[in-house]
Scaffold this motif. Structure first.
Motif, mmCIF file in Angstrom:
data_model
loop_
_atom_site.group_PDB
_atom_site.id
_atom_site.type_symbol
_atom_site.label_atom_id
_atom_site.label_comp_id
_atom_site.label_asym_id
_atom_site.label_seq_id
_atom_site.Cartn_x
_atom_site.Cartn_y
_atom_site.Cartn_z
ATOM 1 N N UNK A 59 0.835 -1.209 0.000
ATOM 2 C CA UNK A 59 0.000 0.000 0.000
ATOM 3 C C UNK A 59 0.868 1.258 0.000
ATOM 4 N N UNK A 60 2.021 1.183 0.642
ATOM 5 C CA UNK A 60 2.906 2.343 0.734
ATOM 6 C C UNK A 60 3.557 2.697 -0.593
ATOM 7 N N UNK A 61 3.552 1.773 -1.543
ATOM 8 C CA UNK A 61 4.181 2.084 -2.832
ATOM 9 C C UNK A 61 3.461 3.216 -3.554
ATOM 10 N N UNK A 62 2.206 3.424 -3.246
ATOM 11 C CA UNK A 62 1.454 4.490 -3.884
ATOM 12 C C UNK A 62 1.476 5.802 -3.119
ATOM 13 N N UNK A 71 3.103 7.350 6.868
ATOM 14 C CA UNK A 71 2.070 6.386 6.469
ATOM 15 C C UNK A 71 2.376 5.017 7.064
ATOM 16 N N UNK A 72 3.625 4.557 6.898
ATOM 17 C CA UNK A 72 4.024 3.245 7.407
ATOM 18 C C UNK A 72 3.903 3.200 8.931
ATOM 19 N N UNK A 73 4.312 4.274 9.583
ATOM 20 C CA UNK A 73 4.227 4.343 11.044
ATOM 21 C C UNK A 73 2.778 4.212 11.507
ATOM 22 N N UNK A 77 1.249 0.856 13.313
ATOM 23 C CA UNK A 77 0.694 1.041 14.652
ATOM 24 C C UNK A 77 -0.749 0.578 14.734
ATOM 25 N N UNK A 78 -1.534 0.946 13.729
ATOM 26 C CA UNK A 78 -2.945 0.547 13.689
ATOM 27 C C UNK A 78 -3.075 -0.977 13.602
ATOM 28 N N UNK A 79 -2.317 -1.573 12.691
ATOM 29 C CA UNK A 79 -2.388 -3.023 12.511
ATOM 30 C C UNK A 79 -1.903 -3.760 13.759
ATOM 31 N N UNK A 80 -0.838 -3.272 14.384
ATOM 32 C CA UNK A 80 -0.349 -3.912 15.609
ATOM 33 C C UNK A 80 -1.365 -3.809 16.742
ATOM 34 N N UNK A 81 -2.118 -2.735 16.736
ATOM 35 C CA UNK A 81 -3.111 -2.520 17.795
ATOM 36 C C UNK A 81 -4.349 -3.405 17.613
#
Length: 157
Positions: A59-62, A71-73, A77-81
């Motif tokens: 997703x970050x490639x765009x 964006x990655x941070x 963070x959201x996914x880890x949560x």
């Protein structure tokens, strides 16, 4: 760029969204344990983490370079949560217990602990990445058509 990001995010969500059905299956503790054992033997926790990491990177490639780090941070963070194995394993075990008998789950565990099952576990991340890339390439190849369909569908009448 926004279309690719939207498609990638929708794909991430579709991975973890299960269709809810009403079931009358009574799940015993032994059945639930068999489901958890099968998931652990299949490497589901590690695969979930690898798949989410891969999808966030994809997703970050765009995302423009100057915004990619943030964006990655945020996404990580959201996914880890909300999308981590410890939070979801009980729900996943219940889902598997609804779809497979206790014996089937024990057979799956036996398979995943076999040499072929271990090989499958090793190949899953590669297969997932190749499949995601194939999907992205297909959408990209037909992006103009998709954009036109969306414009036609949502243009003001």
């Amino acid at each position: 760029m926004k279309l690719r990001l939207l498609i990638a995010l929708l794909f991430i969500c579709s991975i973890v969204t299960a269709q809810t059905t009403v079931t009358t299956t009574i799940i015993t503790p032994a059945h639930l344990k068999a489901a958890e054992d099968a998931l652990v033997a299949s490497g589901a926790g590690a695969q979930m983490k690898e798949n989410i990491t891969s999808m966030v990177k994809q997703a970050a490639t765009g995302v423009p370079d100057d915004k990619k780090g943030k964006f990655m941070e945020i996404m990580n963070g959201f996914m880890n949560k909300y999308m981590n194995w410890d939070l979801l394993k009980d729900q996943m075990a219940a889902m598997y217990a609804q779809e497979f008998t206790e014996k089937e789950l024990k057979d799956l565990t036996t398979f995943y602990l076999s040499p072929l099952g271990k090989k499958l576990n090793q190949k899953q991340p590669i297969l997932f990445q190749k499949g995601a890339l194939m999907g992205q390439q297909t959408v990209t190849a037909h992006q103009a058509e998709l954009q036109q369909l969306m414009q036609d569908a949502f243009k003001e009448q």
